[in-house]
Scaffold this active site. Structure first.
Site, PDB file in Angstrom:
ATOM      1  N   ALA A 269       0.822  -1.212   0.000  1.00  7.41           N
ATOM      2  CA  ALA A 269       0.000   0.000   0.000  1.00  7.41           C
ATOM      3  C   ALA A 269       0.855   1.260   0.000  1.00  7.41           C
ATOM      4  CB  ALA A 269      -0.922  -0.004   1.210  1.00  7.41           C
TER       5      ALA A 269
ATOM      6  N   ASP B 286      12.132   5.738   4.353  1.00 11.32           N
ATOM      7  CA  ASP B 286      11.194   4.876   5.085  1.00 11.32           C
ATOM      8  C   ASP B 286      11.764   4.436   6.431  1.00 11.32           C
ATOM      9  OD1 ASP B 286       9.935   5.092   2.637  1.00 11.32           O
ATOM     10  OD2 ASP B 286      10.632   3.139   1.936  1.00 11.32           O
TER      11      ASP B 286
ATOM     12  N   TYR C  95      10.809   2.497 -10.483  1.00 11.39           N
ATOM     13  CA  TYR C  95      11.572   3.193  -9.445  1.00 11.39           C
ATOM     14  C   TYR C  95      13.036   3.330  -9.853  1.00 11.39           C
ATOM     15  CZ  TYR C  95      13.213   4.399  -4.738  1.00 11.39           C
ATOM     16  OH  TYR C  95      13.779   5.037  -3.663  1.00 11.39           O
TER      17      TYR C  95
HETATM   18  C1  GLA Z   1      10.010   4.424  -1.598  1.00  8.50           C
HETATM   19  C2  GLA Z   1      11.467   4.263  -1.198  1.00  8.50           C
HETATM   20  C3  GLA Z   1      11.971   5.524  -0.493  1.00  8.50           C
HETATM   21  C4  GLA Z   1      11.682   6.772  -1.325  1.00  8.50           C
HETATM   22  C5  GLA Z   1      10.216   6.775  -1.772  1.00  8.50           C
HETATM   23  C6  GLA Z   1       9.896   7.893  -2.700  1.00  8.50           C
HETATM   24  O1  GLA Z   1       9.194   4.524  -0.465  1.00  8.50           O
HETATM   25  O2  GLA Z   1      11.609   3.160  -0.339  1.00  8.50           O
HETATM   26  O3  GLA Z   1      13.363   5.405  -0.238  1.00  8.50           O
HETATM   27  O4  GLA Z   1      12.549   6.869  -2.405  1.00  8.50           O
HETATM   28  O5  GLA Z   1       9.849   5.561  -2.399  1.00  8.50           O
HETATM   29  O6  GLA Z   1       9.971   9.103  -2.053  1.00  8.50           O
END
Ligand code: GLA
Length: 392
Positions: free
Chosen positions: A128, A177, A229
């Protein structure tokens, strides 16, 4: 079956391993208030920890075996600490066992430590965009840091969890995160400079302002080990190198006109997202300190537009969630996390939260989208050891 996750983790541990845990630790998921994809560009982020947590019950063992099991996954895993390495673990257990390995890489001396049994129960929805994987890593990082008496500080634990994610799981993510999960305080967002990993907690004061945050989980799943990503990250690195800087953090909004002449259109738009997003994080922190959270709506909406149009990581479900929430009276709304699915957040006055949620649900139905999962989140404390009475 007992109901609280704390009860379940203790009972589940005893059931699986046949003895009692030494203690219970927990780490939260997160939403990012603003500052997306800026972390690996050495920029700024502003996440907060949510009240959904991952709990781990853990006991040390007399030998060097490490066993992990989870309420949410059927497969248990077992390995000797002497065999731990980036390629020796796989599946869900790569997150916790990868973290155990990484603690040895960031300064922990694992040569003499005891093996462990660990059992996980998680309230953080997976897929999510709420960092269920960071919650899993960080819960074990704090549990082992305490149990093994490693004495590593929070920032070092962040690096260990990130290393597990990068080297073991294989997702090239930044420190957003794990920092949110480990370092955030209650009712605050973590203002983190990803260049030097310095951070401070910025009070949000949501309750006093009569505000709440709705999470709208689109149920469109995303996976950061996937291509989108990594390709965004590669574009950012290409842009930085073409502009002659070590990271896009070093490009200011005022430099963008000159950058346009150097970069192809797509790479320019990727870079423009990062550069303007960094500025929006700084502006958000400033507004939080002056006007308060009621003043950040436009910044959230501008952030979403930038991710949709320049960085191109939104999906129709996220866009619909944001526009519907705004039409229904939200103060601000944006997708949160890595993108390509996952969740949007909406900052709302608490008295209209339900109504806004209902409007979004109806709009999803009208568009033939899978019904979203909508819930409120409360900015909560980062990873911690849980009360002793819960683990006994
Ligand atoms: C994911 C990655 C983070 C960050 C975000 C985008 O959550 O785990 O390190 O790059 O995407 O802000």
């Amino acid at each position: 079956m007992s109901s609280t996750p704390l009860d379940r983790v203790v009972a589940g541990f005893a059931d699986r391993f046949g003895h009692r845990p030494d203690g219970v630790w927990s780490a939260p998921g997160r939403v990012n208030l603003i500052g997306e994809h800026t972390d690996y560009n050495e920029g700024f982020v502003l996440p907060f920890a949510i009240d959904q947590r991952t709990y781990v019950a853990l006991a040390l063992r007399p030998d060097r075996r490490a066993r992990v099991a989870s309420e949410g996954f059927d497969e248990d895993a077992e390995i000797s600490l002497d065999d731990l390495g980036p390629t020796s673990v796989s599946g869900w257990s790569a997150y916790p066992l990868g973290t155990a390995w990484a603690l040895g890489r960031v300064g922990g001396d694992l040569r003499e430590v005891a093996g462990f049994d660990a059992y996980f129960v998680s309230e953080v929805p997976t897929g999510a965009g709420l960092s269920s994987s960071a919650a899993l890593e960080c819960s074990l990082a704090v549990a082992l840091n305490d149990s093994w008496k490693l004495g590593l500080d929070g920032t070092t634990l962040v690096r260990a969890a990130q290393l597990a994610e990068n080297e073991v799981v294989g997702a090239p993510t930044g420190i957003l995160d794990q920092s949110a999960s480990l370092l955030t305080e209650r009712d605050a967002a973590l203002f983190l400079d990803c260049r030097d990993a310095t951070s401070r907690n910025v009070p949000l004061g949501l309750e006093d302002a009569g505000l709440g945050v709705l999470v709208i989980d689109t149920r469109v799943t995303h996976a950061h080990a996937g291509g989108g990503y990594a390709s965004r990250r590669a574009s950012c690195e290409a842009a930085a190198s073409a502009l002659g800087v070590s990271a896009l953090r070093d490009v200011a909004v005022a430099d963008l006109d000159a950058a346009r002449a150097v970069l192809d259109d797509e790479t320019f738009r990727r870079a423009r997202h990062i550069v303007t997003e960094n500025q929006r994080v700084l502006d958000t922190v400033e507004v939080l300190g002056t006007t308060g959270a009621t003043g950040i709506g436009e910044l959230l909406v501008a952030s979403h537009a930038s991710m949709r149009d320049d960085f191109e990581i939104s999906v129709p479900e996220l866009d619909l969630a944001v526009t519907t929430a705004m039409d229904a009276g939200a103060i601000g709304a944006r997708m949160t996390g890595g993108g390509f699915g996952g969740s949007a957040i909406a900052l709302v006055r608490t008295e209209v939260a339900d109504e806004i949620g209902d409007r979004v649900t109806r709009a999803f139905a009208e568009h033939g989208f899978t019904p979203p999962r909508i819930f409120t989140v409360t900015p909560s404390a980062g990873a911690r050891r849980e009360q002793e009475q819960h683990s006994r």
